[in-house]
Design a protein around this motif. Sequence first.
Motif, PDB file in Angstrom:
ATOM      1  N   TRP A 385       0.967  -1.380   0.087  1.00 38.57           N
ATOM      2  CA  TRP A 385       0.028   0.082   0.003  1.00 38.57           C
ATOM      3  C   TRP A 385       0.759   1.035   0.232  1.00 38.57           C
ATOM      4  N   LEU A 386       2.063   1.312   0.850  1.00 38.01           N
ATOM      5  CA  LEU A 386       2.708   2.506   0.794  1.00 38.01           C
ATOM      6  C   LEU A 386       3.447   2.736  -0.495  1.00 38.01           C
ATOM      7  N   ALA A 387       3.926   1.627  -1.038  1.00 39.66           N
ATOM      8  CA  ALA A 387       4.419   1.587  -2.643  1.00 39.66           C
ATOM      9  C   ALA A 387       3.367   2.385  -3.344  1.00 39.66           C
ATOM     10  N   GLU A 388       2.232   2.051  -3.379  1.00 40.91           N
ATOM     11  CA  GLU A 388       1.111   2.587  -4.496  1.00 40.91           C
ATOM     12  C   GLU A 388       0.972   3.983  -4.128  1.00 40.91           C
ATOM     13  N   VAL A 389       0.751   4.206  -2.433  1.00 39.89           N
ATOM     14  CA  VAL A 389       0.407   5.475  -2.484  1.00 39.89           C
ATOM     15  C   VAL A 389       1.676   6.841  -2.708  1.00 39.89           C
ATOM     16  N   CYS A 390       2.803   6.252  -2.348  1.00 36.51           N
ATOM     17  CA  CYS A 390       3.777   7.062  -2.469  1.00 36.51           C
ATOM     18  C   CYS A 390       4.187   7.216  -4.280  1.00 36.51           C
ATOM     19  N   SER A 391       3.829   6.217  -4.998  1.00 41.07           N
ATOM     20  CA  SER A 391       3.940   6.259  -6.506  1.00 41.07           C
ATOM     21  C   SER A 391       2.979   7.283  -7.050  1.00 41.07           C
ATOM     22  N   GLU A 392       1.966   7.510  -6.331  1.00 40.12           N
ATOM     23  CA  GLU A 392       1.118   8.346  -6.728  1.00 40.12           C
ATOM     24  C   GLU A 392       1.244   9.827  -6.218  1.00 40.12           C
TER      25      GLU A 392
END
Length: 475
Positions: A385-392
Motif C-alpha cells: 500500500w505504501l508503494a502505491e500511495v508514494c508512487s501516486e
Amino acid sequence: MEPAPTLPAYYRLKRRLLADIEAGHYGTGGRLPTEHELCAAYGLSRTPVARALSELAAEGVVVRHRRRGTFVDPGWMAALRAAPQVSVMATDGQWAGQLREAMGNELRLKITTAPLGELRAMFRRAIAEGRGPDFAIVDSVWVAEFAESHMLTPIGELDPAWAAEHDADFVPPFVDAYRFEGQGAVAVHAPADVTGLWYDRAALGETPAPHTWRDLRALGRTLAAGTSRDRHALVLPGGPAAGETATYALVALLVANGATVFTPDAVTLDGPAAVETLRFLRRLVDDGVLPAEVVTYDKDRSARMLAAGRAAMFVGASYQAETLAEETGTPLANVSERFGFVPIPAGPHGPPGILCGGMVYCVPRQARHPELAMRLLRAATAPRWLAEVCSETGQLPPRRSVIDALAPVSPFHAETAALLEHAVVRPAAPAYALVSAQLQTMLEGVLTRRWSPSAAVTLTADRISAITGRPIVRS
C-alpha cells in the motif's frame, strides 16, 4: 508543514466515489453516474474517469456491465456494513481517502476531520472530554507534547511483533524521533517529505549540483550573470505568504549550518550559526542570485518557476515533485530526468541538510478499540500500500523495504528516499504554529532589510522564548 500533494485526477475521483459509496449515496447495489456524467460533473476527460471506475471494479467495490453501467457490488457493501467501526481523527485533505482505500471493507471508518491549524486543539479537547478517537493522524511536531502527557499508547503494547518489524524496517530518523523513555515508540510515520535543493539539469549543464554554500553562491552568480531579468538563479519561499513551506525551507538552511531553533530545554536560535545563515541569504540577494521578491511568493510559486524555466534552482520539499510533474506534463516517475534533488548545501559549520517532516499515525490511550486501531495501522503502513500511495503522490516511504521496491521503477524515489537515512526531523513544541510564524517573519524581515541578521535572530529568539516558556541559551 503539511501542504497536501496534488493527486492525479483519476485518484481524486476514485477516492471521492469510494467515500460516496461507503456513505451509502448509491445504496446497496445502486447505479453510479455514467462516465459521461462523471466527466461533466467533475470537469474531467474520459481517461481519468475510466481509470477510476476500472480500479474500483478491480478492487471489488463496483461491478461494471456492458451497456448497463456501473453498480455498487452488494456483497462488498454487505461486508462493509457488517465490519466493526473505528473512530479516526485526521486533518482535512488526502488522509481520509487513503485510510478508506487501504482498509477496504474490513473496517468501517468514522472519520472526523479539521484543518491542520485546528487539529491539535480538537484532539486535545476530545481527550480532555474522555472521547478520544481510536486512531489519529497528527503532525509529527506534536508527538513529544502528547507523549509527555501520556496520551498515546506505545506500539509495543499493542503488537510487540509488529513493533519489532517497525524498528527493523523504518528508517532511523522516524524510529528514533517518536521513541520516549519508559514508553518506546508511540507514533509511526506516514509517507514523508524532505526539504532539499531542486535544480534544472539543463540549466546547470555539466556543472555538478552545489555541495557547499560557497559552491551555491558561485554557481548562482554564474547563472545570474547569464540570465534575463525575468529569470532567476535561485528562488525559495521567503515569508508568511508561503506559510509553513517558508519555515520548512528556513529550518533546513539553519540545519545545514549547524544551527537549531530550540531543544526540549532551551531556545538555541540566538547564536552565530543562525546569524551567519541569514547573512548568507542576504548576500545572495545582494549578488542578484536570489530576488528579494521571494517574500511575496506563495507555497508553490518556486516550484512553478522552476518548471517554467524561470528559475534554475529552488529550496523546496520532495512532495513538490508532483507540482513539477503536472506543470511540465511529465510522469512523476520521470521527473528526475529533468530535475535533480539534493541535500541543502552545507554551510561552514554544518553538514549538507535534509529536514524531514509530515504526519504520523498514533493510537490514543483512550481508544475503545485499540486492537482494531492496530489493524488499521498495519494496513496503512503495509509495504504494498505504501508503494502505491508514494508512487501516486511523490511522497517518500518511511520503510526501507518500500524504498528498495520503488527504486528500480522510480528514479525520483531512488534518489530522494535514500536521503531519509540521514535526515533531521523538525523541532517539536506545543505552540509550534506560533513559533513557525515567528521564523517566517524573521526571514521576511532580513530579506527586505527591515532587520539586520543579528537583530532579527535576537528578536525572534526572544519571541520564541515567550511563546514556549523556554529560556534562551546564547552561544
